[in-house]
Scaffold this motif. Structure first.
Motif, PDB file in Angstrom:
ATOM      1  N   UNK A   1       0.804  -1.212   0.000  1.00 56.11           N
ATOM      2  CA  UNK A   1       0.000   0.000   0.000  1.00 56.11           C
ATOM      3  C   UNK A   1       0.841   1.268   0.000  1.00 56.11           C
ATOM      4  N   UNK A   2       1.914   1.242   0.741  1.00 54.45           N
ATOM      5  CA  UNK A   2       2.735   2.449   0.853  1.00 54.45           C
ATOM      6  C   UNK A   2       3.290   2.844  -0.520  1.00 54.45           C
ATOM      7  N   UNK A   3       3.812   1.845  -1.246  1.00 54.84           N
ATOM      8  CA  UNK A   3       4.364   2.126  -2.565  1.00 54.84           C
ATOM      9  C   UNK A   3       3.277   2.644  -3.493  1.00 54.84           C
ATOM     10  N   UNK A   4       2.107   1.983  -3.455  1.00 52.62           N
ATOM     11  CA  UNK A   4       1.001   2.386  -4.324  1.00 52.62           C
ATOM     12  C   UNK A   4       0.616   3.833  -4.021  1.00 52.62           C
ATOM     13  N   UNK A   5       0.523   4.130  -2.715  1.00 49.42           N
ATOM     14  CA  UNK A   5       0.174   5.505  -2.340  1.00 49.42           C
ATOM     15  C   UNK A   5       1.198   6.483  -2.879  1.00 49.42           C
ATOM     16  N   UNK A   6       2.463   6.077  -2.778  1.00 50.15           N
ATOM     17  CA  UNK A   6       3.536   6.965  -3.246  1.00 50.15           C
ATOM     18  C   UNK A   6       3.407   7.204  -4.755  1.00 50.15           C
ATOM     19  N   UNK A   7       3.106   6.127  -5.486  1.00 49.41           N
ATOM     20  CA  UNK A   7       2.969   6.272  -6.948  1.00 49.41           C
ATOM     21  C   UNK A   7       1.807   7.205  -7.267  1.00 49.41           C
ATOM     22  N   UNK A   8       0.643   6.922  -6.628  1.00 51.65           N
ATOM     23  CA  UNK A   8      -0.521   7.772  -6.874  1.00 51.65           C
ATOM     24  C   UNK A   8      -0.216   9.233  -6.544  1.00 51.65           C
ATOM     25  N   UNK A   9       0.433   9.405  -5.396  1.00 46.04           N
ATOM     26  CA  UNK A   9       0.711  10.774  -4.989  1.00 46.04           C
ATOM     27  C   UNK A   9       1.631  11.456  -5.998  1.00 46.04           C
ATOM     28  N   UNK A  10       2.627  10.697  -6.448  1.00 49.45           N
ATOM     29  CA  UNK A  10       3.574  11.287  -7.406  1.00 49.45           C
ATOM     30  C   UNK A  10       2.833  11.756  -8.672  1.00 49.45           C
ATOM     31  N   UNK A  11       1.916  10.903  -9.181  1.00 50.99           N
ATOM     32  CA  UNK A  11       1.168  11.255 -10.388  1.00 50.99           C
ATOM     33  C   UNK A  11       0.270  12.466 -10.112  1.00 50.99           C
ATOM     34  N   UNK A  12      -0.450  12.409  -8.978  1.00 57.58           N
ATOM     35  CA  UNK A  12      -1.333  13.528  -8.633  1.00 57.58           C
ATOM     36  C   UNK A  12      -0.548  14.827  -8.496  1.00 57.58           C
ATOM     37  N   UNK A  13       0.598  14.746  -7.804  1.00 61.99           N
ATOM     38  CA  UNK A  13       1.392  15.958  -7.604  1.00 61.99           C
ATOM     39  C   UNK A  13       1.888  16.511  -8.924  1.00 61.99           C
ATOM     40  N   UNK A  14       2.329  15.591  -9.779  1.00 61.27           N
ATOM     41  CA  UNK A  14       2.838  16.034 -11.082  1.00 61.27           C
ATOM     42  C   UNK A  14       1.727  16.750 -11.841  1.00 61.27           C
ATOM     43  N   UNK A  15       0.529  16.162 -11.844  1.00 62.87           N
ATOM     44  CA  UNK A  15      -0.573  16.770 -12.586  1.00 62.87           C
ATOM     45  C   UNK A  15      -1.018  18.085 -11.941  1.00 62.87           C
ATOM     46  N   UNK A  16      -1.002  18.093 -10.587  1.00 64.82           N
ATOM     47  CA  UNK A  16      -1.359  19.315  -9.881  1.00 64.82           C
ATOM     48  C   UNK A  16      -0.378  20.427 -10.231  1.00 64.82           C
ATOM     49  N   UNK A  17       0.894  20.046 -10.281  1.00 60.54           N
ATOM     50  CA  UNK A  17       1.916  21.036 -10.671  1.00 60.54           C
ATOM     51  C   UNK A  17       1.629  21.559 -12.068  1.00 60.54           C
ATOM     52  N   UNK A  18       1.273  20.651 -12.948  1.00 61.73           N
ATOM     53  CA  UNK A  18       0.950  21.045 -14.334  1.00 61.73           C
ATOM     54  C   UNK A  18      -0.235  22.017 -14.347  1.00 61.73           C
ATOM     55  N   UNK A  19      -1.297  21.682 -13.565  1.00 63.14           N
ATOM     56  CA  UNK A  19      -2.465  22.563 -13.582  1.00 63.14           C
ATOM     57  C   UNK A  19      -2.133  23.924 -12.971  1.00 63.14           C
ATOM     58  N   UNK A  20      -1.249  23.941 -11.949  1.00 66.16           N
ATOM     59  CA  UNK A  20      -0.898  25.235 -11.336  1.00 66.16           C
ATOM     60  C   UNK A  20      -0.135  26.091 -12.334  1.00 66.16           C
ATOM     61  N   UNK A  21       0.759  25.420 -13.071  1.00 65.72           N
ATOM     62  CA  UNK A  21       1.600  26.192 -13.991  1.00 65.72           C
ATOM     63  C   UNK A  21       0.792  26.669 -15.202  1.00 65.72           C
ATOM     64  N   UNK A  22       0.024  25.735 -15.781  1.00 65.01           N
ATOM     65  CA  UNK A  22      -0.611  26.065 -17.070  1.00 65.01           C
ATOM     66  C   UNK A  22      -2.112  26.314 -16.976  1.00 65.01           C
ATOM     67  N   UNK A  23      -2.684  26.043 -15.805  1.00 65.60           N
ATOM     68  CA  UNK A  23      -4.138  26.151 -15.641  1.00 65.60           C
ATOM     69  C   UNK A  23      -4.697  27.456 -16.149  1.00 65.60           C
ATOM     70  N   UNK A  24      -4.087  28.547 -15.723  1.00 64.20           N
ATOM     71  CA  UNK A  24      -4.611  29.861 -16.104  1.00 64.20           C
ATOM     72  C   UNK A  24      -4.532  30.066 -17.612  1.00 64.20           C
ATOM     73  N   UNK A  25      -3.384  29.652 -18.191  1.00 63.06           N
ATOM     74  CA  UNK A  25      -3.202  29.829 -19.630  1.00 63.06           C
ATOM     75  C   UNK A  25      -4.221  29.008 -20.406  1.00 63.06           C
TER      76      UNK A  25
END
Lengths: 296, 358
Positions: free
Chosen positions: A15-39
């Motif tokens: 579970x810990x690894x799975x959570x880490x993977x999910x979090x990594x993907x979510x964070x990456x996408x969140x970062x993408x939305x923060x950077x480009x969301x407005x544009x």
């Protein structure tokens, strides 16, 4: 991981690894939305304006004018008095039952979604029909778009654009565009080889060949695709209402959560009536486009 | 190239398969035949070293059975099919050198085509179909339709302008196909088994339409057919194709009286020679001893026989329009020509006059 019982229990990652993977993907996408969301939101501004404009137009016009215009369209597409009667009767029923405003909002969304699906879908379908490699690449994407539960791609769309009309339109278009692409491709591929050879023999340019022969002869199939696209867009109104798209979906959603049976049925019926009207309209128009087949 | 030559095909090869360029030397330099190429190398030999000249204003018939490559050949003339090797000069220009743009111009203005199964545009009316070539050329709609109406009338379809092709019979559809090809005013007409899909009576009718138009228009026509009677009726010259190669090319009397091999002899053995051959093919230029009324050189042998009713052993003078008496003809030559040729001894029967008539 090194579980001695791996023959009995599937050796899943812990579970810990799975959570880490999910979090990594979510964070990456969140970062993408923060950077480009407005544009990206800015890029969709014209779409929002179009959407608002169509909605205001339908809501602002007097009810009898709206009915008259749609009845006129029905007559132009079919030349059948029965269809015109169906259109007028349906809209009168919708108005009397107090669903006029929601219906207009839903129609505005369907109109914009269909317009977008057609303007993007037909060129994609045309390109697909000319290249087997492109077709090989696009078809799996279309399969995913049609089978992936629509709630799943609502999540990234909402993360990116928030709640409102634009994410709603995007979600609907993603769901509804495959038929028009598939049937444009199919229709053009089905055009008789001998007719195309004759077209080439007379020196038609690729453009003359496409617009003068391939698209006209593929139109029955393209119209069937547009018809399917409209039906699929209509079936998305409830889902779209979950992310804030106003229209017939919202009362249905409210009816589901509060167990208002009659309200749910009435609004559902309004969606059905819209579906029947759009379906008959596009089908009659499609038939009229190929009346050359009936000349025999 | 002679000045009257319109289309000159030289060394044309077409090989179908995964790697035609690699298979070409096998055929061209090592002389591998169609069967061996297919069985050992997996390629199909479509055209095998075709060289042929089509003269300006001729109806040049290419005849062969199905699979002989005749439809492949005619599609090379407007490059609907690209050759593996060879050249096709039209009025001195090798059409293989044309850019895509120049090729479109060539197809729009120089060579139009009539198809075996009509290949009309089902979504256009008769008028729209006939005007199509002009519209592609960029002619304005009103002008194109006015000219199209003229051609519709010429092929006898007045009153059908606004009908769709599906409403017409096969013969009428092919009249549309013919009008569509004529409307572009191209000087070359490519006809791919144009009348083969029609009923025999309609076919004869359409041959008549074509001959009447050709008498006036004098276009250069390449006509593909598998029907010998059609070939003999329409052709100024006939080329016979088998397995992708030309096995004989010549005028009607040459083909009929001097078949190059058993295959062609078998083809021509059942035709009515008396009706196909004309006096000019059997006459001699010697007019000594000729008596009685003159026979025109263009008369068929069948009709010429009547001139010998009263005096079977005598000779009749032969006249040609504008030239007066040009020779004489007697019953023995006519009878020899009408007789079926014996393949092995065919050369012995060919008179010098028949050769000259070619």
């Amino acid at each position: 991981m090194a579980d001695p019982n791996w023959l009995i229990d599937f050796p899943a990652i812990d579970d810990a690894t799975l959570r880490a993977i999910n979090r990594a993907i979510d964070d990456a996408y969140l970062g993408f939305t923060r950077t480009f969301g407005a544009a990206i939101e800015d890029a969709f501004l014209p779409l929002l304006r179009l959407m608002v404009w169509v909605e205001q137009m339908l809501l602002g016009a007097p009810w009898w004018l709206v009915i008259a215009v749609i009845a006129g369209l029905a007559w132009a597409a079919s030349r059948r008095p029965a269809l015109v009667g169906l259109v007028v009767g349906s809209f009168l029923f919708i108005g009397i039952m107090g669903m006029w405003e929601d219906t207009m909002r839903t129609m505005a969304m369907i109109a914009v979604c269909t317009l977008m699906a057609v303007t993007a879908g037909i060129p994609i379908g045309v390109l697909m029909s000319r290249s087997d490699r492109l077709k090989g690449a696009v078809v799996p994407v279309l399969d995913v778009m049609q089978t992936m539960p629509s709630f799943v791609y609502l999540i990234p769309v909402v993360m990116l654009l928030g709640l409102g009309k634009v994410p709603g339109v995007l979600a609907v278009v993603i769901y509804a565009i495959p038929p028009v692409i598939r049937l444009t491709d199919l229709g053009i591929r089905l055009v008789n080889e001998e007719v195309l050879e004759a077209t080439d023999a007379f020196g038609a340019s690729p453009w003359q060949r496409l617009w003068g022969v391939q698209v006209p002869l593929a139109l029955p199939n393209i119209m069937a695709g547009i018809n399917q696209t409209i039906m699929m867009a209509l079936s998305m109104v409830v889902v779209a209402s979950m992310i804030g798209v106003k229209g017939l979906g919202q009362p249905v959603l409210r009816a589901v959560t509060n167990q208002y049976f009659a309200m749910g049925v009435l609004n559902g019926l309004a969606v059905v009536l819209l579906a029947i009207i759009f379906d008959r309209l596009t089908q009659s128009y499609g038939r009229r486009l190929q009346r050359y087949r009936d000349d025999a | 190239m002679t000045p009257e030559s319109k289309i000159a095909i030289a060394g044309l090869y077409k090989i179908f398969g995964p790697d035609p360029a690699a298979a070409l030397p096998l055929v061209r330099d090592r002389g591998i035949g169609k069967t061996e190429l297919l069985e050992q190398h997996g390629h199909v030999l479509g055209l095998d070293n075709i060289s042929m000249t089509v003269r300006q204003g001729d109806v040049h018939v290419v005849m062969g059975l199905s699979g002989s490559g005749k439809s492949t050949l005619i599609r090379h003339l407007n490059r609907l099919i690209e050759p593996t090797a060879g050249s096709i000069h039209v009025d001195g220009t090798d059409i293989m050198d044309l850019s895509p743009r120049a090729l479109r111009h060539f197809r729009r203005h120089r060579a139009s085509m009539v198809f075996q199964r009509f290949a009309l545009h089902p979504h256009r009316t008769v008028l729209g179909n006939v005007a199509y070539g002009l519209r592609v050329q960029g002619v304005k709609r009103a002008t194109a339709e006015a000219r199209a109406r003229g051609w519709i009338e010429r092929v006898g379809l007045s009153g059908f302008e606004d009908r769709f092709p599906t409403a017409l019979s096969g013969g009428m559809q092919q009249r549309v196909g013919l009008a569509r090809a004529l409307a572009t005013d191209s000087d070359i007409l490519l006809m791919d088994e144009a009348f083969s899909a029609l009923d025999p009576l309609i076919r004869t009718d359409m041959q008549g339409v074509l001959l009447a138009l050709q008498a006036e228009l004098r276009k250069t026509i390449v006509f593909i057919t598998h029907d010998l009677d059609e070939a003999l009726r329409l052709g100024d010259r006939i080329a016979i194709l088998r397995d992708g190669a030309v096995i004989q090319e010549g005028t009607t009397p040459e083909i009929v009286m001097r078949p190059a091999d058993a295959y062609i002899a078998d083809f021509v053995k059942d035709i009515n020679r008396a009706r196909v051959l004309r006096v000019k093919a059997v006459m001699t230029s010697d007019r000594a001893g000729a008596r009685g009324p003159a026979v025109d050189a263009q008369t068929t042998l069948e009709e010429a026989l009547t001139a010998f009713h009263d005096d079977p052993s005598g000779r009749r003078p032969v006249s040609r329009e504008g030239e007066g008496i040009v020779g004489s003809v007697g019953l023995p030559e006519i009878l020899r020509a009408i007789e079926r040729p014996d393949i092995s001894g065919s050369d012995a029967r060919v008179t010098p006059q028949a050769r000259a008539a070619g």
